[in-house]
Design a protein around this motif. Structure first.
Motif, mmCIF file in Angstrom:
data_model
loop_
_atom_site.group_PDB
_atom_site.id
_atom_site.type_symbol
_atom_site.label_atom_id
_atom_site.label_comp_id
_atom_site.label_asym_id
_atom_site.label_seq_id
_atom_site.Cartn_x
_atom_site.Cartn_y
_atom_site.Cartn_z
ATOM 1 N N GLU A 191 0.803 -1.221 0.000
ATOM 2 C CA GLU A 191 0.000 0.000 0.000
ATOM 3 C C GLU A 191 0.836 1.271 0.000
ATOM 4 O OE1 GLU A 191 1.448 -0.190 4.068
ATOM 5 O OE2 GLU A 191 0.715 -1.712 2.664
ATOM 6 N N ALA A 192 2.161 1.146 0.156
ATOM 7 C CA ALA A 192 3.028 2.321 0.231
ATOM 8 C C ALA A 192 2.997 3.099 -1.084
ATOM 9 C CB ALA A 192 4.456 1.902 0.558
ATOM 10 N N PRO A 193 2.792 4.422 -1.033
ATOM 11 C CA PRO A 193 2.790 5.218 -2.275
ATOM 12 C C PRO A 193 4.136 5.118 -2.994
ATOM 13 C CG PRO A 193 1.888 6.476 -0.435
ATOM 14 C CD PRO A 193 2.492 5.230 0.153
ATOM 15 N N ARG A 194 4.100 4.776 -4.263
ATOM 16 C CA ARG A 194 5.339 4.563 -5.008
ATOM 17 C C ARG A 194 6.201 5.816 -5.042
ATOM 18 N NH1 ARG A 194 7.840 1.204 -8.385
ATOM 19 N NH2 ARG A 194 8.948 2.022 -10.214
ATOM 20 N N ILE A 195 5.571 6.981 -5.144
ATOM 21 C CA ILE A 195 6.344 8.215 -5.220
ATOM 22 C C ILE A 195 7.101 8.470 -3.919
ATOM 23 C CG2 ILE A 195 4.472 9.747 -4.420
ATOM 24 C CD1 ILE A 195 5.463 11.747 -6.562
ATOM 25 N N ARG A 196 6.538 8.046 -2.782
ATOM 26 C CA ARG A 196 7.229 8.209 -1.506
ATOM 27 C C ARG A 196 8.398 7.232 -1.401
ATOM 28 N NH1 ARG A 196 3.780 10.558 2.401
ATOM 29 N NH2 ARG A 196 5.561 10.467 3.821
ATOM 30 N N VAL A 197 8.196 6.006 -1.879
ATOM 31 C CA VAL A 197 9.270 5.001 -1.822
ATOM 32 C C VAL A 197 10.445 5.426 -2.695
ATOM 33 C CG1 VAL A 197 9.864 2.604 -2.317
ATOM 34 C CG2 VAL A 197 7.637 3.140 -1.295
ATOM 35 N N LEU A 198 10.149 5.893 -3.911
ATOM 36 C CA LEU A 198 11.220 6.313 -4.810
ATOM 37 C C LEU A 198 11.878 7.603 -4.320
ATOM 38 C CD1 LEU A 198 9.532 5.586 -8.266
ATOM 39 C CD2 LEU A 198 11.263 4.219 -7.084
ATOM 40 N N GLY A 199 11.089 8.507 -3.806
ATOM 41 C CA GLY A 199 11.628 9.780 -3.349
ATOM 42 C C GLY A 199 12.625 9.628 -2.215
ATOM 43 N N ARG A 200 12.384 8.685 -1.329
ATOM 44 C CA ARG A 200 13.306 8.526 -0.208
ATOM 45 C C ARG A 200 14.647 7.953 -0.672
ATOM 46 N NH1 ARG A 200 10.084 6.820 3.576
ATOM 47 N NH2 ARG A 200 11.703 6.665 5.166
ATOM 48 N N ASN B 291 18.134 9.309 0.603
ATOM 49 C CA ASN B 291 19.130 8.394 1.170
ATOM 50 C C ASN B 291 20.462 8.503 0.432
ATOM 51 O OD1 ASN B 291 17.258 7.474 3.008
ATOM 52 N ND2 ASN B 291 16.714 5.653 1.822
ATOM 53 N N GLY B 292 20.400 8.655 -0.880
ATOM 54 C CA GLY B 292 21.636 8.815 -1.641
ATOM 55 C C GLY B 292 22.395 10.066 -1.229
ATOM 56 N N TRP B 293 21.680 11.157 -1.070
ATOM 57 C CA TRP B 293 22.326 12.389 -0.631
ATOM 58 C C TRP B 293 22.902 12.238 0.779
ATOM 59 C CZ3 TRP B 293 24.091 16.224 -3.282
ATOM 60 C CH2 TRP B 293 23.512 16.571 -4.505
ATOM 61 N N ALA B 294 22.152 11.620 1.685
ATOM 62 C CA ALA B 294 22.624 11.467 3.062
ATOM 63 C C ALA B 294 23.904 10.645 3.111
ATOM 64 C CB ALA B 294 21.543 10.822 3.924
ATOM 65 N N ASN B 295 23.990 9.604 2.296
ATOM 66 C CA ASN B 295 25.198 8.783 2.314
ATOM 67 C C ASN B 295 26.373 9.494 1.657
ATOM 68 O OD1 ASN B 295 24.837 6.029 3.597
ATOM 69 N ND2 ASN B 295 22.973 6.193 2.393
ATOM 70 N N LEU B 296 26.099 10.338 0.664
ATOM 71 C CA LEU B 296 27.168 11.158 0.106
ATOM 72 C C LEU B 296 27.652 12.169 1.139
ATOM 73 C CD1 LEU B 296 28.926 12.344 -2.173
ATOM 74 C CD2 LEU B 296 26.934 13.691 -2.876
ATOM 75 N N GLU B 297 26.729 12.829 1.804
ATOM 76 C CA GLU B 297 27.076 13.893 2.760
ATOM 77 C C GLU B 297 27.815 13.372 3.977
ATOM 78 O OE1 GLU B 297 23.041 16.210 1.344
ATOM 79 O OE2 GLU B 297 23.084 15.023 3.205
#
Length: 254
Positions: free
Chosen positions: A130-139, A143-149
């Motif tokens: 039931e998770a909105p796909r746009i929310r799953v992809l958006g995170r 997450n990519g930015w957080a791991n780069l930072e």
């Protein structure tokens, strides 16, 4: 109610703003798993504060703090952890008040925190269909930015708010700047704590998205909150560039 004695070091902290009908169920489930549980009502206008106060009047393991106006999730968490620090608590597990987070996993996360008290214990969401796909992809972007930072400091998920924080470093990080007060709290807290040398322990945890018919409430505004996250990651990337020599040294020599 939790049958075990109340912890003097670890508490559950639930920021709450107009949470909808799931809040009583959420708080009851949290209390069944742990004591103490604190709810910080962030200027709610839906009358939920009254019901929570009634619950607290019948339960010594539950405390309700009511802020006079809506200040944002991060501000509500800060108000709670500052009071918790004054009373000698060292760690706080944060969770949402709308029923999305798995209260039954509170003891597991607390045990992980007790085993590694310097660490932040981060929930890594396990999504249902039931998770909105746009929310799953958006995170995934966040997450990519957080791991780069953080130069790959091990943040399994930057946005999931079901996590245990060591209180003292989180208070220091939040007092040191004026951001992290609203929807940007969870990802910025993870990044800034990683910068401060706080290690991450990652544990899987299911997340449930409820429909409006099921009593689900969402305060997420796509344009507003994604703009906030974009500004946040811009700031954090600039901070990352300034900290890069320290982060590289930490990776190479520690």
């Amino acid at each position: 109610m939790s049958a075990s004695p109340a912890s003097t070091t670890h508490l559950v902290l639930i920021p709450s703003y107009n949470p909808g009908p799931k809040v009583r169920e959420t708080v009851t489930a949290a209390r069944a798993a742990w004591a103490p549980v604190w709810v910080v009502v962030d200027g709610s206008t839906d009358g939920s504060a009254n019901g929570l106060r009634e619950m607290a009047a019948q339960d010594p393991g539950l405390r309700v703090m009511v802020l006079p106006e809506n200040r944002g999730k991060g501000a509500a968490v800060l108000a709670g952890i500052e009071q918790a620090a004054r009373e000698g608590f060292t760690h706080a597990l944060t969770m949402d008040s709308d029923g999305q987070h798995p209260a039954e996993l509170i003891p597991d996360f607390m045990r992980a925190s007790q085993a590694a008290p310097r660490a932040m214990v981060l929930g890594v969401p396990v999504f249902g269909p039931e998770a909105p796909r746009i929310r799953v992809l958006g995170r995934k972007v966040s997450n990519g930015w957080a791991n780069l930072e953080t130069l790959g400091a091990g943040i399994g998920d930057s946005l999931y708010g079901f996590r245990v924080y060591p209180i003292a470093p989180l208070v220091r990080v939040m007092r040191g700047q004026r951001f992290m007060r609203r929807f940007d709290f969870d990802p910025e807290a993870a990044v800034r704590l990683a910068w401060a040398g706080v290690p991450a322990v990652n544990l899987p945890a299911p997340v449930r998205y409820f429909t409006a018919e099921e009593g689900g409430v969402s305060h997420f505004k796509y344009l507003r909150d994604n703009t906030l996250l974009t500004w946040m990651h811009t700031r954090l990337f600039l901070g990352f560039v300034l900290r890069l020599p320290v982060l590289l040294a930490r990776r190479l020599f520690i």
